[in-house]
Design a protein around this motif. Structure first.
Motif, PDB file in Angstrom:
ATOM      1  N   TRP A 150      19.838  60.127  38.742  1.00  0.00           N
ATOM      2  CA  TRP A 150      19.543  61.504  38.336  1.00  0.00           C
ATOM      3  C   TRP A 150      18.038  61.749  38.352  1.00  0.00           C
ATOM      4  CZ3 TRP A 150      16.834  64.554  35.065  1.00  0.00           C
ATOM      5  CH2 TRP A 150      17.259  65.875  34.892  1.00  0.00           C
ATOM      6  N   TRP A 151      17.281  60.821  37.781  1.00  0.00           N
ATOM      7  CA  TRP A 151      15.833  61.002  37.726  1.00  0.00           C
ATOM      8  C   TRP A 151      15.192  60.865  39.109  1.00  0.00           C
ATOM      9  CZ3 TRP A 151      12.976  63.431  34.499  1.00  0.00           C
ATOM     10  CH2 TRP A 151      13.338  63.523  33.155  1.00  0.00           C
ATOM     11  N   THR A 152      15.774  60.053  39.961  1.00  0.00           N
ATOM     12  CA  THR A 152      15.272  59.956  41.340  1.00  0.00           C
ATOM     13  C   THR A 152      15.435  61.295  42.043  1.00  0.00           C
ATOM     14  OG1 THR A 152      15.809  57.596  41.470  1.00  0.00           O
ATOM     15  CG2 THR A 152      15.568  58.774  43.551  1.00  0.00           C
ATOM     16  N   ASP A 153      16.631  61.900  41.911  1.00  0.00           N
ATOM     17  CA  ASP A 153      16.882  63.202  42.533  1.00  0.00           C
ATOM     18  C   ASP A 153      16.005  64.286  41.922  1.00  0.00           C
ATOM     19  OD1 ASP A 153      18.783  61.999  44.110  1.00  0.00           O
ATOM     20  OD2 ASP A 153      20.481  62.608  42.862  1.00  0.00           O
ATOM     21  N   TYR A 154      15.815  64.228  40.628  1.00  0.00           N
ATOM     22  CA  TYR A 154      15.060  65.277  39.940  1.00  0.00           C
ATOM     23  C   TYR A 154      13.604  65.290  40.394  1.00  0.00           C
ATOM     24  CZ  TYR A 154      13.815  68.479  36.159  1.00  0.00           C
ATOM     25  OH  TYR A 154      13.391  69.566  35.438  1.00  0.00           O
ATOM     26  N   GLN A 155      13.022  64.124  40.596  1.00  0.00           N
ATOM     27  CA  GLN A 155      11.627  64.051  41.031  1.00  0.00           C
ATOM     28  C   GLN A 155      11.437  64.636  42.425  1.00  0.00           C
ATOM     29  OE1 GLN A 155       9.512  60.157  39.967  1.00  0.00           O
ATOM     30  NE2 GLN A 155      11.646  59.633  39.506  1.00  0.00           N
ATOM     31  N   GLU A 156      12.474  64.536  43.257  1.00  0.00           N
ATOM     32  CA  GLU A 156      12.365  64.977  44.644  1.00  0.00           C
ATOM     33  C   GLU A 156      12.907  66.388  44.866  1.00  0.00           C
ATOM     34  OE1 GLU A 156      14.448  61.936  46.723  1.00  0.00           O
ATOM     35  OE2 GLU A 156      12.888  60.422  46.424  1.00  0.00           O
ATOM     36  N   ALA A 157      13.500  66.982  43.821  1.00  0.00           N
ATOM     37  CA  ALA A 157      14.135  68.302  43.952  1.00  0.00           C
ATOM     38  C   ALA A 157      13.106  69.421  43.853  1.00  0.00           C
ATOM     39  CB  ALA A 157      15.202  68.469  42.872  1.00  0.00           C
ATOM     40  N   SER A 158      13.477  70.589  44.408  1.00  0.00           N
ATOM     41  CA  SER A 158      12.660  71.794  44.255  1.00  0.00           C
ATOM     42  C   SER A 158      12.850  72.348  42.848  1.00  0.00           C
ATOM     43  CB  SER A 158      13.084  72.844  45.280  1.00  0.00           C
ATOM     44  OG  SER A 158      14.423  73.274  45.016  1.00  0.00           O
ATOM     45  N   ASP A 159      12.048  73.365  42.493  1.00  0.00           N
ATOM     46  CA  ASP A 159      12.176  73.958  41.161  1.00  0.00           C
ATOM     47  C   ASP A 159      13.564  74.533  40.946  1.00  0.00           C
ATOM     48  OD1 ASP A 159       9.623  73.253  40.513  1.00  0.00           O
ATOM     49  OD2 ASP A 159       8.738  75.214  40.958  1.00  0.00           O
ATOM     50  N   GLY A 160      14.087  75.225  41.957  1.00  0.00           N
ATOM     51  CA  GLY A 160      15.415  75.807  41.825  1.00  0.00           C
ATOM     52  C   GLY A 160      16.486  74.744  41.660  1.00  0.00           C
ATOM     53  N   GLU A 161      16.376  73.690  42.432  1.00  0.00           N
ATOM     54  CA  GLU A 161      17.353  72.604  42.330  1.00  0.00           C
ATOM     55  C   GLU A 161      17.276  71.923  40.966  1.00  0.00           C
ATOM     56  OE1 GLU A 161      17.585  71.225  47.036  1.00  0.00           O
ATOM     57  OE2 GLU A 161      16.007  70.428  45.726  1.00  0.00           O
ATOM     58  N   ARG A 162      16.084  71.814  40.448  1.00  0.00           N
ATOM     59  CA  ARG A 162      15.934  71.200  39.121  1.00  0.00           C
ATOM     60  C   ARG A 162      16.627  72.023  38.050  1.00  0.00           C
ATOM     61  NH1 ARG A 162       9.612  69.001  38.930  1.00  0.00           N
ATOM     62  NH2 ARG A 162       9.899  67.344  40.492  1.00  0.00           N
ATOM     63  N   ARG A 163      16.485  73.372  38.138  1.00  0.00           N
ATOM     64  CA  ARG A 163      17.144  74.233  37.148  1.00  0.00           C
ATOM     65  C   ARG A 163      18.666  74.070  37.232  1.00  0.00           C
ATOM     66  NH1 ARG A 163      12.656  74.118  36.677  1.00  0.00           N
ATOM     67  NH2 ARG A 163      13.448  72.581  35.188  1.00  0.00           N
ATOM     68  N   GLY A 164      19.179  73.926  38.450  1.00  0.00           N
ATOM     69  CA  GLY A 164      20.615  73.715  38.603  1.00  0.00           C
ATOM     70  C   GLY A 164      21.060  72.396  38.004  1.00  0.00           C
ATOM     71  N   MET A 165      20.266  71.371  38.175  1.00  0.00           N
ATOM     72  CA  MET A 165      20.608  70.068  37.614  1.00  0.00           C
ATOM     73  C   MET A 165      20.633  70.127  36.089  1.00  0.00           C
ATOM     74  SD  MET A 165      18.367  67.560  40.124  1.00  0.00           S
ATOM     75  CE  MET A 165      18.897  66.037  39.323  1.00  0.00           C
ATOM     76  N   ILE A 166      19.704  70.893  35.505  1.00  0.00           N
ATOM     77  CA  ILE A 166      19.685  71.027  34.041  1.00  0.00           C
ATOM     78  C   ILE A 166      20.908  71.810  33.568  1.00  0.00           C
ATOM     79  CG2 ILE A 166      18.420  71.995  32.081  1.00  0.00           C
ATOM     80  CD1 ILE A 166      17.125  69.518  33.280  1.00  0.00           C
TER      81      ILE A 166
END
Length: 469
Positions: A415-431
């Motif tokens: 999860w943290w690996t993906d979060y570091q590489e995600a865009s801002d929009g993708e990060r909001r979706g993950m949250i």
């Protein structure tokens, strides 16, 4: 117990068996060393002392390592000149030490260490007790070591045969008093003199034997190895600050994983890390895998010339002892985070009594461990705040280390690996997706373990194994 152990060792204190009084002279046609291979400044020191009428030789690792094709880390000189006489010859020299006086001759960034030939303290069969206590404590440790002697005396008091080699820069000869060249060829670590007696004089020699064996890929000669397991408890009497320094030499030499295996083989790990040794015994698969992986990562960083720090390494070596302590406190009703903090405090305090870990390392150790509690808590703005934390990278690397050892974290590392590489929009979706899941709780330490690891791509593991964080 320790007193009984000391009394069980051969008494009275005796001189070690003598080395050769006449050295084997290994001519330049019998070895590959040439003066051009040595530091120009070391050669200069030797030549100036010789010209002034003193004996002087390059000695120790500066001779041993080139014979093995290893670039020496530094160069030491042994001489018949006293420290004061050496200082008189070099305006750029400084006398250091009290128990063991040395001279550092400064050439810019390079320091050539010059030591006067030492002799063993005079101990006779008829009067060994009084003389021994004059220069040693009750456990046999040498208290002062400024008894000067001849070249032959100096060779006799050195620890290992491979360190008792003296290089004559003028004739390009090696003076070998203890068959050190032969032991180098046979890849053996052998003590000069009676092993029990030499370990009693200074128990740290057991750690040095392991360090050289790991560093050089040598074996410890059987007679030198035989007493180690029985005498390992003598390390409990060594000052904690000195043991910390020895641990740095053991684990930051680029051969940490091999060193770990030898320390356990000779039962020397427990005196250095008592809580970790117990955890290793209780759960050898998990604890062993985590420690070995951290040590392997450290070796790799050193091989690549990357900076290292002991904080991450100590965090990894001590971590397997932490979960049981956290669970014990939780069973008493303490909430997860306070339980983690209290257990960490107690464990580090215990380790510092054994090895004096400086505060500049204990603070990041606790921060790395604290991050293991904080990484599962990602809701709202917490994830972004964690990314900005200066200790995030160390905590993330440590999380991957735990998972690589088989610890189950519910896919937290991925999860943290993906979060570091995600865009801002993708990060909001993950949250947002986290909000629909049951919030992870409890201490990070006692999570269940799994077999194997995830096949998903990870960032790293840069796993600091002692990173520069």
């Amino acid at each position: 117990m320790l007193k009984k152990l000391i009394q069980s060792i051969r008494s009275p204190l005796r001189r070690p068996r003598a080395v050769r009084t006449t050295p084997e002279v290994v001519g330049n046609h019998q070895h590959s060393l040439r003066r051009e291979q040595f530091s120009r400044n070391a050669v200069n020191v030797v030549e100036r002392l010789t010209k002034a009428g003193y004996q002087a030789y390059i000695v120790g690792g500066g001779v041993r390592d080139p014979l093995l094709g290893i670039p020496p880390k530094d160069f030491d000189v042994a001489t018949s000149a006293t420290p004061e006489q050496v200082r008189a010859e070099f305006r750029n020299a400084r006398v250091i030490g009290r128990r063991f006086k040395l001279v550092h001759v400064h050439f810019g960034r390079e320091i050539i260490e010059v030591a006067t030939f030492r002799a063993n303290h005079p101990v006779t069969e008829d009067d060994d007790t009084n003389n021994a206590h004059a220069s040693r404590n009750e456990a046999g440790r040498i208290l002062r070591d400024n008894v000067y002697g001849t070249l032959e005396d100096d060779a006799q008091r050195r620890d290992f045969t491979i360190n008792a080699l003296y290089f004559d820069v003028t004739g390009e000869r090696i003076l070998d008093y203890a068959h050190g060249v032969r032991d180098i060829r046979n890849r053996l670590i052998r003590l000069i003199g009676d092993p029990e007696q030499r370990y009693l004089e200074d128990p740290v020699r057991m750690l040095r034997a392991v360090r050289f064996a790991a560093k050089l890929d040598f074996e410890i000669e059987k007679h030198s190895a035989a007493p180690i397991r029985r005498l390992a408890p003598l390390l409990n009497e060594i000052p904690s600050a000195r043991l910390f320094d020895e641990i740095l030499k053991l684990f930051l030499s680029g051969k940490a994983e091999r060193t770990f295996e030898l320390l356990n083989e000779y039962e020397l790990f427990a005196p250095l890390f008592p809580a970790s040794a117990k955890a290793l015994k209780d759960d050898p698969e998990y604890a062993g895998k985590l420690m070995r992986q951290a040590l392997a990562n450290t070796d790799e960083r050193i091989r690549l010339g990357k900076p290292v720090t002991p904080a991450f390494l100590f965090a990894a070596l001590l971590w397997p002892a932490l979960p049981a302590r956290v669970l014990k406190l939780q069973d008493r009703g303490m909430p997860p985070i306070p339980a983690m903090q209290e257990a960490a405090h107690e464990l580090i305090l215990e380790q510092c009594r054994r090895t004096a870990v400086p505060k500049r390392f204990t603070i990041p150790i606790r921060e790395i461990w604290d991050m293991q509690e904080r990484l599962p808590r990602r809701q709202g703005k917490k994830a972004d705040l964690l990314l900005e934390n200066p200790r995030f990278r160390a905590g993330y690397d440590f999380l991957l280390l735990r998972e690589s050892a088989g610890e189950e974290t519910g896919g937290l590392g991925d999860w943290w690996t993906d979060y570091q590489e995600a865009s801002d929009g993708e990060r909001r979706g993950m949250i947002r997706n986290l909000a629909s899941q049951q919030e992870e709780g409890g201490s990070a330490a006692p999570r269940k373990r799994r077999r194997g690891g995830s096949n998903r791509r990870r960032r790293g593991p840069r796993t600091e194994g002692a990173s520069s964080e």
